[in-house]
Every structure is written in C-alpha cells, then in structure tokens.
Design a protein around this motif. Structure first.
Motif, PDB file in Angstrom:
ATOM      1  N   HIS A  21       0.843  -1.192   0.000  1.00  0.00           N
ATOM      2  CA  HIS A  21       0.000   0.000   0.000  1.00  0.00           C
ATOM      3  C   HIS A  21       0.881   1.245   0.000  1.00  0.00           C
ATOM      4  O   HIS A  21       1.757   1.399   0.853  1.00  0.00           O
ATOM      5  CB  HIS A  21      -0.906   0.001   1.236  1.00  0.00           C
ATOM      6  CG  HIS A  21      -1.908   1.103   1.231  1.00  0.00           C
ATOM      7  ND1 HIS A  21      -1.663   2.329   1.804  1.00  0.00           N
ATOM      8  CD2 HIS A  21      -3.137   1.191   0.691  1.00  0.00           C
ATOM      9  CE1 HIS A  21      -2.710   3.104   1.637  1.00  0.00           C
ATOM     10  NE2 HIS A  21      -3.625   2.427   0.956  1.00  0.00           N
ATOM     11  N   PHE A  22       0.679   2.121  -0.972  1.00  0.00           N
ATOM     12  CA  PHE A  22       1.358   3.410  -1.038  1.00  0.00           C
ATOM     13  C   PHE A  22       0.379   4.465  -0.562  1.00  0.00           C
ATOM     14  O   PHE A  22      -0.762   4.504  -1.008  1.00  0.00           O
ATOM     15  CB  PHE A  22       1.791   3.733  -2.473  1.00  0.00           C
ATOM     16  CG  PHE A  22       2.839   2.812  -3.004  1.00  0.00           C
ATOM     17  CD1 PHE A  22       4.175   3.123  -2.846  1.00  0.00           C
ATOM     18  CD2 PHE A  22       2.491   1.645  -3.651  1.00  0.00           C
ATOM     19  CE1 PHE A  22       5.153   2.267  -3.335  1.00  0.00           C
ATOM     20  CE2 PHE A  22       3.449   0.787  -4.140  1.00  0.00           C
ATOM     21  CZ  PHE A  22       4.789   1.104  -3.979  1.00  0.00           C
ATOM     22  N   ARG A  23       0.826   5.358   0.316  1.00  0.00           N
ATOM     23  CA  ARG A  23      -0.089   6.322   0.922  1.00  0.00           C
ATOM     24  C   ARG A  23       0.442   7.739   0.793  1.00  0.00           C
ATOM     25  O   ARG A  23       1.595   8.009   1.101  1.00  0.00           O
ATOM     26  CB  ARG A  23      -0.257   5.977   2.403  1.00  0.00           C
ATOM     27  CG  ARG A  23      -1.151   6.903   3.151  1.00  0.00           C
ATOM     28  CD  ARG A  23      -1.451   6.305   4.524  1.00  0.00           C
ATOM     29  NE  ARG A  23      -2.301   7.183   5.269  1.00  0.00           N
ATOM     30  CZ  ARG A  23      -1.882   7.925   6.276  1.00  0.00           C
ATOM     31  NH1 ARG A  23      -0.652   7.862   6.680  1.00  0.00           N
ATOM     32  NH2 ARG A  23      -2.718   8.730   6.887  1.00  0.00           N
ATOM     33  N   LEU A  24      -0.433   8.639   0.335  1.00  0.00           N
ATOM     34  CA  LEU A  24      -0.166  10.070   0.365  1.00  0.00           C
ATOM     35  C   LEU A  24      -0.976  10.656   1.512  1.00  0.00           C
ATOM     36  O   LEU A  24      -2.192  10.551   1.531  1.00  0.00           O
ATOM     37  CB  LEU A  24      -0.586  10.739  -0.947  1.00  0.00           C
ATOM     38  CG  LEU A  24       0.249  10.401  -2.165  1.00  0.00           C
ATOM     39  CD1 LEU A  24      -0.366  11.025  -3.404  1.00  0.00           C
ATOM     40  CD2 LEU A  24       1.671  10.851  -1.990  1.00  0.00           C
ATOM     41  N   SER A  25      -0.306  11.248   2.476  1.00  0.00           N
ATOM     42  CA  SER A  25      -0.995  11.815   3.642  1.00  0.00           C
ATOM     43  C   SER A  25      -1.372  13.253   3.344  1.00  0.00           C
ATOM     44  O   SER A  25      -0.558  14.159   3.469  1.00  0.00           O
ATOM     45  CB  SER A  25      -0.093  11.748   4.868  1.00  0.00           C
ATOM     46  OG  SER A  25       0.256  10.433   5.135  1.00  0.00           O
ATOM     47  N   ILE A  26      -2.606  13.462   2.952  1.00  0.00           N
ATOM     48  CA  ILE A  26      -3.071  14.806   2.629  1.00  0.00           C
ATOM     49  C   ILE A  26      -3.750  15.422   3.839  1.00  0.00           C
ATOM     50  O   ILE A  26      -3.429  16.531   4.249  1.00  0.00           O
ATOM     51  CB  ILE A  26      -4.012  14.770   1.417  1.00  0.00           C
ATOM     52  CG1 ILE A  26      -3.237  14.284   0.200  1.00  0.00           C
ATOM     53  CG2 ILE A  26      -4.620  16.137   1.160  1.00  0.00           C
ATOM     54  CD1 ILE A  26      -4.073  13.984  -0.999  1.00  0.00           C
ATOM     55  N   LEU A  27      -4.686  14.703   4.445  1.00  0.00           N
ATOM     56  CA  LEU A  27      -5.399  15.223   5.614  1.00  0.00           C
ATOM     57  C   LEU A  27      -4.972  14.543   6.904  1.00  0.00           C
ATOM     58  O   LEU A  27      -4.850  15.180   7.933  1.00  0.00           O
ATOM     59  CB  LEU A  27      -6.919  15.029   5.435  1.00  0.00           C
ATOM     60  CG  LEU A  27      -7.537  15.764   4.263  1.00  0.00           C
ATOM     61  CD1 LEU A  27      -9.008  15.408   4.155  1.00  0.00           C
ATOM     62  CD2 LEU A  27      -7.385  17.261   4.442  1.00  0.00           C
ATOM     63  N   ASP A  28      -4.778  13.252   6.858  1.00  0.00           N
ATOM     64  CA  ASP A  28      -4.507  12.472   8.060  1.00  0.00           C
ATOM     65  C   ASP A  28      -3.033  12.115   8.130  1.00  0.00           C
ATOM     66  O   ASP A  28      -2.553  11.279   7.381  1.00  0.00           O
ATOM     67  CB  ASP A  28      -5.371  11.209   8.035  1.00  0.00           C
ATOM     68  CG  ASP A  28      -5.228  10.386   9.291  1.00  0.00           C
ATOM     69  OD1 ASP A  28      -4.569  10.844  10.239  1.00  0.00           O
ATOM     70  OD2 ASP A  28      -5.780   9.284   9.321  1.00  0.00           O
ATOM     71  N   LEU A  29      -2.310  12.738   9.038  1.00  0.00           N
ATOM     72  CA  LEU A  29      -0.885  12.478   9.178  1.00  0.00           C
ATOM     73  C   LEU A  29      -0.572  11.486  10.289  1.00  0.00           C
ATOM     74  O   LEU A  29       0.582  11.213  10.574  1.00  0.00           O
ATOM     75  CB  LEU A  29      -0.152  13.797   9.451  1.00  0.00           C
ATOM     76  CG  LEU A  29      -0.321  14.867   8.380  1.00  0.00           C
ATOM     77  CD1 LEU A  29       0.354  16.162   8.797  1.00  0.00           C
ATOM     78  CD2 LEU A  29       0.227  14.381   7.056  1.00  0.00           C
ATOM     79  N   ASP A  30      -1.593  10.926  10.916  1.00  0.00           N
ATOM     80  CA  ASP A  30      -1.423  10.007  12.032  1.00  0.00           C
ATOM     81  C   ASP A  30      -0.821   8.686  11.546  1.00  0.00           C
ATOM     82  O   ASP A  30      -1.359   8.059  10.639  1.00  0.00           O
ATOM     83  CB  ASP A  30      -2.779   9.744  12.681  1.00  0.00           C
ATOM     84  CG  ASP A  30      -2.672   9.043  14.009  1.00  0.00           C
ATOM     85  OD1 ASP A  30      -1.712   8.254  14.203  1.00  0.00           O
ATOM     86  OD2 ASP A  30      -3.531   9.279  14.864  1.00  0.00           O
ATOM     87  N   PRO A  31       0.282   8.230  12.135  1.00  0.00           N
ATOM     88  CA  PRO A  31       0.889   6.974  11.691  1.00  0.00           C
ATOM     89  C   PRO A  31       0.002   5.752  11.918  1.00  0.00           C
ATOM     90  O   PRO A  31       0.211   4.714  11.304  1.00  0.00           O
ATOM     91  CB  PRO A  31       2.176   6.868  12.502  1.00  0.00           C
ATOM     92  CG  PRO A  31       2.085   7.883  13.565  1.00  0.00           C
ATOM     93  CD  PRO A  31       1.070   8.893  13.160  1.00  0.00           C
ATOM     94  N   ARG A  32      -1.038   5.861  12.769  1.00  0.00           N
ATOM     95  CA  ARG A  32      -1.966   4.745  12.961  1.00  0.00           C
ATOM     96  C   ARG A  32      -2.788   4.481  11.703  1.00  0.00           C
ATOM     97  O   ARG A  32      -3.397   3.427  11.575  1.00  0.00           O
ATOM     98  CB  ARG A  32      -2.908   5.009  14.134  1.00  0.00           C
ATOM     99  CG  ARG A  32      -2.185   5.029  15.471  1.00  0.00           C
ATOM    100  CD  ARG A  32      -3.128   5.354  16.581  1.00  0.00           C
ATOM    101  NE  ARG A  32      -3.651   6.718  16.377  1.00  0.00           N
ATOM    102  CZ  ARG A  32      -4.566   7.285  17.130  1.00  0.00           C
ATOM    103  NH1 ARG A  32      -5.091   6.629  18.142  1.00  0.00           N
ATOM    104  NH2 ARG A  32      -4.969   8.511  16.888  1.00  0.00           N
ATOM    105  N   SER A  33      -2.777   5.407  10.760  1.00  0.00           N
ATOM    106  CA  SER A  33      -3.517   5.231   9.507  1.00  0.00           C
ATOM    107  C   SER A  33      -2.714   4.515   8.435  1.00  0.00           C
ATOM    108  O   SER A  33      -3.225   4.253   7.354  1.00  0.00           O
ATOM    109  CB  SER A  33      -3.955   6.596   8.980  1.00  0.00           C
ATOM    110  OG  SER A  33      -4.793   7.225   9.912  1.00  0.00           O
TER     111      SER A  33
END
Length: 60
Positions: A21-33
């Motif tokens: 899974h590749f993730r761009l953190s736009i709104l949620d910067l929480d590492p639990r996500s």
C-alpha cells in the motif's frame, strides 16, 4: 505520486500473499492510519483504497 511522495509504503508478505500500500498523507498524518492494517494476533490483514465520508469526529 512519484514527484509528491509517497509518505508511507506498507508491505505485508506471507509466502503466497503479498499486500502493498502506497499512501499520500493529505489530511490524516497520524501513523496509525498507515496500511496494511493487521489485527493484534496478525491473523487478519486489511488494505483499504478509498475514503470514508460523513464519519463522526471525536467530540473532545
């Protein structure tokens, strides 16, 4: 995505099962996500591609 990020790359590899899974953190910067999500026993694994709308925000 290559010029912008990704902010996190998650990999789950168990023999004949590979989840990436590749993730761009736009709104949620929480590492639990960060994904893939795993249960405490690591028996259940989940990746999710999408957005949850109309979620209830924490009232604290």
């Amino acid at each position: 995505m290559n010029h912008r990020g990704p902010d996190h790359v998650g990999v789950y590899d168990r023999g004949n099962l590979l989840l990436v899974h590749f993730r761009l953190s736009i709104l949620d910067l929480d590492p639990r996500s960060n994904q893939p999500f795993t249960s405490a026993s690591r028996k259940n694994v989940c990746v999710y591609n999408g957005e949850i709308y109309n979620y209830k925000k924490n009232s604290r």
